[in-house]
Design an enzyme around this catalytic site. Structure first.
Site, mmCIF file in Angstrom:
data_model
loop_
_atom_site.group_PDB
_atom_site.id
_atom_site.type_symbol
_atom_site.label_atom_id
_atom_site.label_comp_id
_atom_site.label_asym_id
_atom_site.label_seq_id
_atom_site.Cartn_x
_atom_site.Cartn_y
_atom_site.Cartn_z
ATOM 1 N N VAL A 256 -10.225 21.897 4.169
ATOM 2 C CA VAL A 256 -9.989 23.326 4.394
ATOM 3 C C VAL A 256 -10.921 24.142 3.505
ATOM 4 C CG1 VAL A 256 -8.266 25.175 4.426
ATOM 5 C CG2 VAL A 256 -7.534 22.797 4.774
ATOM 6 N N CYS A 257 -11.584 25.113 4.130
ATOM 7 C CA CYS A 257 -12.324 26.138 3.393
ATOM 8 C C CYS A 257 -12.033 27.463 4.098
ATOM 9 C CB CYS A 257 -13.823 25.812 3.308
ATOM 10 S SG CYS A 257 -14.745 25.891 4.860
ATOM 11 N N GLY A 258 -12.802 28.470 3.862
ATOM 12 C CA GLY A 258 -12.524 29.770 4.470
ATOM 13 C C GLY A 258 -12.592 29.769 5.988
ATOM 14 N N GLY B 70 -13.760 26.665 7.733
ATOM 15 C CA GLY B 70 -13.801 25.272 8.172
ATOM 16 C C GLY B 70 -15.222 24.802 8.417
ATOM 17 N N SER C 284 -9.023 28.545 6.485
ATOM 18 C CA SER C 284 -7.810 29.227 6.014
ATOM 19 C C SER C 284 -7.815 30.718 6.354
ATOM 20 C CB SER C 284 -7.633 29.041 4.505
ATOM 21 O OG SER C 284 -8.699 29.647 3.798
#
Length: 156
Positions: free
Chosen positions: A72-74, A76, A116
Site C-alpha cells: 500500500v502507498c498513496g 498503489g 490508500s
C-alpha cells in the site's frame, strides 16, 4: 477455471507492507485478514519510502513458494512499479473486482497493490479477500502469462 483457496482450508502466508502514506490502510488490512490468513506486517521503513518496502516484500515473495503480498502507498502505483522491477515477481494495482480476479486467473499475480488515497478500507478488505481466495491455474491460463514468465527468466 480457478482454484478457490477457501475450499482447501489451507491458511495463506501473507506479507503486508506500506510506505508512510499507506500505513493506516495496511494496518486495517492486517487486522481484518488475521483471522483467516497467516499475516506478517512488515515494518514501514524509517524514511517512509515505498521503494524500500516494495523491495523487502518482493524479495520474500520471489524467494519463497506460497507467499503472497499486499503493498500500500498513496496510489498503489509506486509500490507496484518498484516491486515489478524484481525478477520473479508479478504485481498489479487493482481497485475493482474484475481486475483483482484477472490479476490472478490470467496473470498469476503474487502481489496486490492498493492506493490508500484511492480506495476505502472496506473495499480494500473485500478485494483482498477475493484475491486471496483465487489461484492461478496453468492449465486454464492464456499464453501471455507464460510469455511474461519467459521474459523474466531469459530477459528477452
Amino acid at each position: 477455471m480457478f482454484i478457490n483457496n477457501a475450499a482447501t482450508k489451507k491458511p495463506e502466508n501473507l506479507l503486508v507492507g506500506s510506505d508512510i502514506v499507506g500505513t493506516e490502510l495496511a494496518d486495517v488490512l492486517c487486522e481484518s485478514l488475521r483471522a483467516s490468513f497467516l499475516v506478517t506486517r512488515l515494518p514501514t521503513p524509517a524514511d517512509g519510502n515505498y521503494a524500500v518496502i516494495a523491495r523487502r516484500l518482493g524479495k520474500s515473495v520471489a524467494e519463497a513458494s506460497g507467499i503472497r503480498g499486499l503493498l500500500v502507498c498513496g496510489t498503489g502505483i509506486g509500490v507496484c512499479i518498484a516491486v515489478n522491477r524484481l525478477s520473479g515477481v508479478r504485481a498489479a494495482v487493482c481497485h475493482d473486482i474484475i481486475s483483482v480476479r484477472l490479476s490472478v486467473l490470467s496473470n498469476d499475480c503474487q502481489v496486490l497493490c492498493f492506493g490508500s488515497r484511492i480506495i476505502a478500507p472496506y473495499s480494500a478488505i473485500e478485494l483482498a479477500r477475493e484475491w486471496l481466495s483465487l489461484r492461478f491455474n496453468p492449465a486454464g491460463s492464456n499464453k501471455s502469462a507464460w510469455k511474461v514468465r519467459q521474459i523474466d527468466e531469459t530477459g528477452v
